[in-house]
Write a protein that holds these residues in place. Structure first.
Motif, PDB file in Angstrom:
ATOM      1  N   ILE A  97       0.555  -1.293   0.363  1.00  0.00           N
ATOM      2  CA  ILE A  97      -0.136  -0.345  -0.215  1.00  0.00           C
ATOM      3  C   ILE A  97       1.088   1.183  -0.035  1.00  0.00           C
ATOM      4  CG2 ILE A  97      -1.984   1.215   1.027  1.00  0.00           C
ATOM      5  CD1 ILE A  97      -3.364  -1.258   2.691  1.00  0.00           C
ATOM      6  N   GLU A  98       1.361   2.010  -0.972  1.00  0.00           N
ATOM      7  CA  GLU A  98       1.957   2.682  -1.255  1.00  0.00           C
ATOM      8  C   GLU A  98       1.279   4.311  -2.564  1.00  0.00           C
ATOM      9  OE1 GLU A  98       4.345   5.655  -1.337  1.00  0.00           O
ATOM     10  OE2 GLU A  98       5.607   3.726   0.059  1.00  0.00           O
ATOM     11  N   ASP A  99       1.618   5.111  -2.046  1.00  0.00           N
ATOM     12  CA  ASP A  99       0.857   6.243  -3.469  1.00  0.00           C
ATOM     13  C   ASP A  99       2.078   6.299  -3.969  1.00  0.00           C
ATOM     14  OD1 ASP A  99       1.528   7.304  -0.775  1.00  0.00           O
ATOM     15  OD2 ASP A  99       1.055   9.078  -2.247  1.00  0.00           O
ATOM     16  N   ASP A 100       3.463   6.720  -3.208  1.00  0.00           N
ATOM     17  CA  ASP A 100       4.407   6.863  -4.876  1.00  0.00           C
ATOM     18  C   ASP A 100       5.048   5.497  -5.794  1.00  0.00           C
ATOM     19  OD1 ASP A 100       6.918   9.249  -4.274  1.00  0.00           O
ATOM     20  OD2 ASP A 100       7.877   6.508  -5.453  1.00  0.00           O
TER      21      ASP A 100
ATOM     22  N   LEU B 174       3.419  -1.280   4.293  1.00  0.00           N
ATOM     23  CA  LEU B 174       2.278  -0.409   4.568  1.00  0.00           C
ATOM     24  C   LEU B 174       3.099   1.544   4.441  1.00  0.00           C
ATOM     25  CD1 LEU B 174      -0.512   1.508   5.151  1.00  0.00           C
ATOM     26  CD2 LEU B 174      -0.179   0.810   6.893  1.00  0.00           C
ATOM     27  N   ASP B 175       2.328   2.104   3.143  1.00  0.00           N
ATOM     28  CA  ASP B 175       3.454   3.501   3.699  1.00  0.00           C
ATOM     29  C   ASP B 175       2.700   4.433   4.273  1.00  0.00           C
ATOM     30  OD1 ASP B 175       4.081   6.198   3.213  1.00  0.00           O
ATOM     31  OD2 ASP B 175       3.029   6.521   1.478  1.00  0.00           O
ATOM     32  N   LEU B 176       2.867   5.257   5.625  1.00  0.00           N
ATOM     33  CA  LEU B 176       2.031   5.942   5.728  1.00  0.00           C
ATOM     34  C   LEU B 176       1.803   7.312   5.603  1.00  0.00           C
ATOM     35  CD1 LEU B 176       3.994   6.538   9.717  1.00  0.00           C
ATOM     36  CD2 LEU B 176       1.986   4.821   8.815  1.00  0.00           C
ATOM     37  N   GLY B 177       2.311   7.932   4.616  1.00  0.00           N
ATOM     38  CA  GLY B 177       1.633   9.046   4.042  1.00  0.00           C
ATOM     39  C   GLY B 177       0.706   8.535   2.617  1.00  0.00           C
ATOM     40  N   LEU B 178      -0.398   8.457   2.974  1.00  0.00           N
ATOM     41  CA  LEU B 178      -1.075   7.979   1.708  1.00  0.00           C
ATOM     42  C   LEU B 178      -2.488   8.861   1.772  1.00  0.00           C
ATOM     43  CD1 LEU B 178      -1.781   4.602   3.431  1.00  0.00           C
ATOM     44  CD2 LEU B 178      -0.731   4.738   1.179  1.00  0.00           C
TER      45      LEU B 178
HETATM   46 CA    CA Z   1       2.934   8.500   0.902  1.00  0.00          CA
END
Ligand code: CA
Length: 247
Positions: free
Chosen positions: A17-20, A61-65
């Motif tokens: 789960i990562e938006d980058d 899991l990325d924290l900054g989503l």
């Molecule tokens: Ca992020």
């Protein structure tokens, strides 16, 4: 609704789960290339939905989503899936205290940037510690006259117990599990010392020297005849390879 069986039942399944874009793609392709099943979601809600839909062994899991705070995603995942391995990825080292202090339910964290090999070593170490209900009890590893039993944490040479310190045993096991292949210094640091390590890796050299000495002494004192032991080859600046004895 309970999650359905994984798409690839024989593979360890990791949910990213990562938006980058760059990091997400790097993790996703790296996992696939290393023999894992990987599913990549770019938002917290998509990740939670995927976790509901399919059973996964681990979540990165990325924290900054963009939609949901990663810590909330971690708590929701932990509440619903007690067995799930949750590894938090964070870009901000000052958040470590928060991750460790708050009960996010995460099992581990990595501070970006981290290398793929460190991540994979951590995953392996964590997944190995999980209850052995899926893979069954691991068998002792036999290499010539050396046996390494990771369940009872016993090492024998020619049938005699070798007295190893905990880190020496872990180092031996890490090499024996992948006998014949190179294990990088990074992998060994991550797997045996199991911490966010920075800087020098002198402790690895010291422990390796002690391990070699103890195996050598065990071989010398073994009777009758000299036992056949695997050789530990040093690949300067890179890592080590345990060579199974010939014949
Ligand atoms: Ca992020």
């Amino acid at each position: 609704m309970r999650p359905t069986a994984p798409h690839h039942p024989h593979l360890t399944s990791v949910l990213v789960i990562e938006d980058d874009d760059t990091i997400g793609r790097h993790l996703h392709t790296g996992l696939l290339g290393s023999g894992y099943a990987s599913t990549w979601c770019r938002t917290g809600s998509a990740g939670l939905a995927e976790a509901e839909r399919t059973r996964h062994d681990a979540v990165l899991l990325d924290l900054g989503l963009p939609d949901i705070d990663g810590m909330d995603v971690a708590r929701q995942l932990r509440a619903e899936f007690p067995e799930l391995l949750i590894v938090i990825l964070t870009a901000r080292s000052e958040e470590i205290d928060v991750i460790a202090g708050l009960d996010s339910g995460a099992d581990d964290y990595l501070v970006k940037p981290f290398s793929l090999s460190v991540l994979l070593a951590r995953l392996r170490a964590h997944l190995r510690r999980r209850p052995a209900d899926v893979q069954g009890t691991p068998r002792p590893i036999r290499l010539g006259d050396l046996t390494v039993d990771t369940v009872s944490r016993r090492c024998t040479v020619g049938g005699n117990d070798v007295d190893l310190r905990p880190k020496e045993f872990d180092l031996l096991a890490a090499l024996a599990e992948r006998a014949g292949t190179v294990v990088s210094r990074e992998d060994l640091m991550a797997q045996v010392w199991d911490a966010n390590w920075f800087g020098p890796t002198k402790t690895l050299d010291v422990t390796m020297a002690a391990l070699r000495r103890r195996l050598h002494e065990a071989a010398e004192s073994s009777a009758p005849g000299r036992p056949r032991l695997p050789h530990i080859t040093t690949l300067r600046g890179h890592g080590y390879r345990m060579e199974p004895p010939q014949g």
